[in-house]
Design an enzyme around this catalytic site. Structure first.
Site, short mmCIF file in Angstrom:
data_model
loop_
_atom_site.label_atom_id
_atom_site.label_comp_id
_atom_site.label_asym_id
_atom_site.label_seq_id
_atom_site.Cartn_x
_atom_site.Cartn_y
_atom_site.Cartn_z
N HIS A 136 0.83 -1.20 0.00
CA HIS A 136 0.00 0.00 0.00
C HIS A 136 0.87 1.25 0.00
O HIS A 136 1.89 1.32 0.69
CB HIS A 136 -0.93 0.02 1.22
CG HIS A 136 -2.12 0.89 1.03
ND1 HIS A 136 -2.04 2.28 1.04
CD2 HIS A 136 -3.43 0.59 0.78
CE1 HIS A 136 -3.24 2.78 0.82
NE2 HIS A 136 -4.10 1.78 0.66
N HIS A 137 0.45 2.25 -0.77
CA HIS A 137 1.22 3.50 -0.90
C HIS A 137 1.33 4.24 0.44
O HIS A 137 2.23 5.05 0.64
CB HIS A 137 0.56 4.40 -1.95
CG HIS A 137 1.52 5.21 -2.75
ND1 HIS A 137 2.63 5.84 -2.20
CD2 HIS A 137 1.57 5.51 -4.09
CE1 HIS A 137 3.29 6.49 -3.14
NE2 HIS A 137 2.69 6.30 -4.29
N ALA A 138 0.42 3.97 1.37
CA ALA A 138 0.49 4.61 2.68
C ALA A 138 1.77 4.23 3.42
O ALA A 138 2.23 4.97 4.31
CB ALA A 138 -0.73 4.25 3.52
#
Length: 468
Positions: A136-138
């Site tokens: 996930h980009h988070a």
């Protein structure tokens, strides 16, 4: 998800919170092809002993406290739950590249990652000898995640050594040494004036793009809701030596200049095919590009990224740039695409556009909330034509365990754009993943060929120019 706060919980960064918004929810996919059949237990064993399982972000759940604020909470890793092993072909397509691309395209519109475990997975496509890291980009941006991935690999020529980490390009030497005559001060003053002007222009454009200004409709235009449409994925492959030959034909040009020249030429070719004689010469198509804002360009050593006082910290440390390319029907001089791209990118380099976009995004997220920040970013994407990213990868061949890596490619989950392009270099080659909304761009393989032929045409022109 609505659990009470915990003293050891860490808050998400504003950028991390943005990537959890439904309209901007982003998962990064990195596909690595392997030379030999995959030994599942060997890959799991290597993952179990890797630095990844000691990294705070990869060992934490994303939770929300009673106020709805997102936080990272350390948890125990059940490694088997992060591995998805597929022992049968994932597609009826004949070749491995097409099958893997179809699998990645399908994942780009899937429901995403489960919040019941840390936000990453490893997919093993045994029939296609491919490992896919889904993150996930988070958790971090492309530079952070690529640095983590390389820390889990070794060099083929020395299996005990970590890959060497390169940079996007060398810094140009300043002319005149340390002299500080009147001419140098005038040059410095002029540079500040230009920086102020180009930054002002960028700020105004960002505001207008976030409100109503939109690219003219073309055969590649997306828009609100397009992120939900089915996707197709194709690969354009380039040799870095070819790009370097082209780069030398224009003084002061960089690989990024060449890339944008190729994109401008390739899109012009493609639009000629889709809309012959229907477009105005010089029509502007605006791309959204992510720019690394760390003090050191290129990839970083993982230990440096983990230092709290480092200027190259782990996480999402990037700004946004709006990069225009222009449609031109005439291709009598292919190097004109490069020359125009260089002028545009040089102006962007003289501005603080990327830093401004990062700061304004931070401000909006902090004081107006994630909903407002998500809406602003969504509007900018809807009002532009494509997404482009370029990450420099390892210079030498890698191995996973003792299995040589044959390619490395990156793409992400969908955005309102009908066209997103992600390029990664690996061992002398650069592969660009071209993700399209198939109801808008039904022939991504032809689009990939347009880009490849654009570079070859520029190379021929560069070689001919050198012989004159």
């Amino acid at each position: 998800m609505g659990s009470p706060g915990n003293e050891t919980d860490e808050p998400l960064t504003p950028a991390g919170r943005l990537f959890l918004r439904p309209e901007m929810n982003q998962v990064i996919h990195c596909a690595m092809g392997l030379k030999h059949p995959i030994d599942v237990e060997s890959v799991k064993s290597q993952a179990r002993s890797s630095v990844m399982l000691t990294h705070p972000r990869f060992c934490s759940l994303m939770v929300r406290d009673t106020t709805g604020r997102e936080r990272w909470r350390r948890t125990h890793i059940d490694l088997d739950s992060h591995f998805i092993v597929l022992d049968r072909p994932v597609s009826t397509l004949n070749d491995d590249e097409s099958a893997v691309n179809q699998y990645l395209a399908d994942m780009s519109t899937s429901s995403g990652l489960s919040y019941d475990k840390p936000l990453w997975e490893i997919h093993l496509l045994l029939a296609h000898k491919c490992v896919i890291f889904r993150v996930h980009h988070a958790l971090g941006d492309g530079v952070s995640l690529m640095s983590m991935l390389l820390a889990c690999c070794r060099r083929e020529d020395d299996v005990n050594a970590l890959p060497r980490i390169g940079s996007v390009g060398s810094r140009r030497n300043s002319e005149g040494g340390n002299r500080r005559g009147s001419w140098q001060w005038m040059k410095l003053l002029w540079g500040f004036l230009m920086m102020g002007w180009f930054t002002l222009v960028s700020v105004v454009e960002f505001v207008l793009r976030g409100l109503w200004v939109r690219d003219k409709e073309t055969a590649i235009s997306g828009g609100a809701g397009v992120e939900l449409w089915p996707r197709m994925l194709a690969t354009a492959s380039f040799w870095l030596e070819d790009m370097k030959v082209v780069k030398k034909a224009v003084p002061g040009a960089t690989i990024n200049d060449v890339l944008f020249g190729v994109i401008s030429s390739g899109l012009s070719r493609y639009l000629d095919h889709r809309s012959p004689n229907a477009l105005q010469e010089g029509l502007r198509l605006t791309g959204v590009a992510m720019v690394n804002l760390r003090a050191q360009s290129g990839l970083q050593d993982l230990s440096d990224l983990m230092k709290d006082n480092s200027g190259s910290r782990w996480g999402n440390k990037f700004g946004m740039m709006l990069l225009p390319v222009y449609y031109h029907k005439s291709r009598s001089d292919p190097l004109q695409y490069l020359k125009r791209a260089k002028v545009m990118i040089d102006q962007k380099k003289h501005s603080l556009e990327a830093h401004f976009s990062y700061k304004i995004g931070y401000f909006v997220m902090t004081y107006l909330g994630s909903k407002a920040a998500g809406f602003l970013n969504y509007q900018i994407v809807c009002n532009t034509s494509f997404t482009i990213s370029n990450i420099v990868g390892p210079q030498e061949n890698l191995v996973v365990g003792v299995n040589p890596v044959t390619y490395m490619r990156v793409n992400s989950s969908t955005l309102p754009h009908a066209l997103t392009m992600h390029m990664v270099s690996y061992a002398g080659r650069a592969d660009m993943q071209i993700l399209v909304a198939k109801n808008i761009i039904p022939d991504p393989e032809f689009l990939a060929k347009c880009f490849e032929e654009a570079l070859l045409e520029m190379k021929e022109a560069a070689v001919a120019a050198n012989k004159i």
